[in-house]
Design an enzyme around this catalytic site. Sequence first.
Site, PDB file in Angstrom:
ATOM      1  N   ASP A   1     -11.026   3.153   4.132  1.00 41.07           N
ATOM      2  CA  ASP A   1     -11.381   1.432   3.835  1.00 41.07           C
ATOM      3  C   ASP A   1     -12.938   1.537   3.782  1.00 41.07           C
ATOM      4  O   ASP A   1     -13.376   0.252   3.489  1.00 41.07           O
ATOM      5  CB  ASP A   1     -10.898   0.770   5.022  1.00 41.07           C
ATOM      6  CG  ASP A   1      -9.542   0.066   4.650  1.00 41.07           C
ATOM      7  OD1 ASP A   1      -9.407  -0.161   3.476  1.00 41.07           O
ATOM      8  OD2 ASP A   1      -8.833  -0.369   5.583  1.00 41.07           O
TER       9      ASP A   1
ATOM     10  N   LYS B   1       0.921  -1.094   0.141  1.00 44.41           N
ATOM     11  CA  LYS B   1       0.095  -0.018  -0.079  1.00 44.41           C
ATOM     12  C   LYS B   1       0.775   1.102   0.128  1.00 44.41           C
ATOM     13  O   LYS B   1       0.630   2.420  -0.652  1.00 44.41           O
ATOM     14  CB  LYS B   1      -1.224   0.082   1.119  1.00 44.41           C
ATOM     15  CG  LYS B   1      -2.086  -1.021   1.122  1.00 44.41           C
ATOM     16  CD  LYS B   1      -2.750  -1.254   2.279  1.00 44.41           C
ATOM     17  CE  LYS B   1      -3.763  -2.522   2.111  1.00 44.41           C
ATOM     18  NZ  LYS B   1      -4.580  -2.885   3.406  1.00 44.41           N
TER      19      LYS B   1
ATOM     20  N   GLN C   1      -4.702  -1.243   9.470  1.00 40.28           N
ATOM     21  CA  GLN C   1      -4.509  -2.489   8.963  1.00 40.28           C
ATOM     22  C   GLN C   1      -5.160  -3.722  10.053  1.00 40.28           C
ATOM     23  O   GLN C   1      -4.832  -3.583  11.106  1.00 40.28           O
ATOM     24  CB  GLN C   1      -3.010  -2.943   8.877  1.00 40.28           C
ATOM     25  CG  GLN C   1      -2.954  -4.216   8.061  1.00 40.28           C
ATOM     26  CD  GLN C   1      -3.119  -4.132   6.761  1.00 40.28           C
ATOM     27  OE1 GLN C   1      -3.235  -3.218   5.844  1.00 40.28           O
ATOM     28  NE2 GLN C   1      -3.867  -5.606   6.072  1.00 40.28           N
TER      29      GLN C   1
END
Length: 285
Positions: free
Chosen positions: A119, A52, A96
């Site tokens: 997200d 990422k 994460q």
Amino acid sequence: MAKIIDGVAVAAEIRRELKVRSQALRERGVVPGLAVIMVGNDPASSVYVRNKVRACKEVGIESFRFDFEQDAEPASVLALIRELNCRSDIHGILVQLPLPPRFSVSEVLQTLSVDKDVDGFHLYNVGGLVVGGTVFPPCTPYGVVKMLEHEEIELEGQNVVVVGASNIVGKPMALMLMQRDATVCICHAKTRDLAQFTVLADILVVAAGKPNLIVPEMVKPGAVVIDVGINRLANGKLVGDVDFEGVSKKASYITPVPGGVGPMTVTMLLANTIAAAERRLRARQ
Ligand code: NAP
């Protein structure tokens, strides 16, 4: 033989467009910024985070890494999120997952500012998906929709079967396809006789995390098959949930693993981050 949808190529095309948008933001004095928070050192998560961060650089997003030890206090992570919520140089915040067991994932996600939840896991964004007004679509299903659009695959009125009902893939996938007027059925581990549903699918999206779950007998001839699964076999090989060899002889389109949905997921995170920065700029005007 099915046409193989090349996720790397579709992602590269979208990233080129994102680079242009990111450059336009920079010319107006806004450097798009993504904060990436990781707790512990789970090897798979470390690889995802590295990818990422690298992808951010490729399209001109500045990434900020915040790494916590495995035994970090949840309160310190929550305090950091609150601080990042207020920082004007950070447009997106990503935590994460998975987090260590003593963390409440929902508390962490609800602490994120809705405007920076790139997200798409905050309840507000999830609720937005239900009523059709989401701020940030979750990256993996968003990537699948983009792939289908790229191939100009009709969704309206199509029978879609989603295998897998997780909060991050299966459920939002089903909602996003329903919003596009597909007729959607969701299957999960307790579904009796999975094949009776999958054979009806014009578009079959599989996100169960079970290698070889979908074999040719379960697929309608000419179906579009999207394999979200990522499984590492004992011999080290990476495979999806679909018997690629067999099913590609029957389907009209199929995604490979690796090189299918995976590169799209990271790309849609970049897209959400750029969109967040653009939205902030518009709000300032
Ligand atoms: P998850 O949270 O473990 O959910 C798996 C879902 O599949 C659950 O709803 C489960 O049903 C269902 N399931 C399990 N076995 C099944 C079976 N035999 N038949 C039908 N349904 C079954 O996993 P996830 O996070 O959604 O991820 C799913 C897969 O996608 C994993 O392989 C993951 O690595 C991969 N993934 C890929 C990407 C990408 O970018 N390509 C992104 C995210 C995830 P229950 O609800 O009944 O337990």
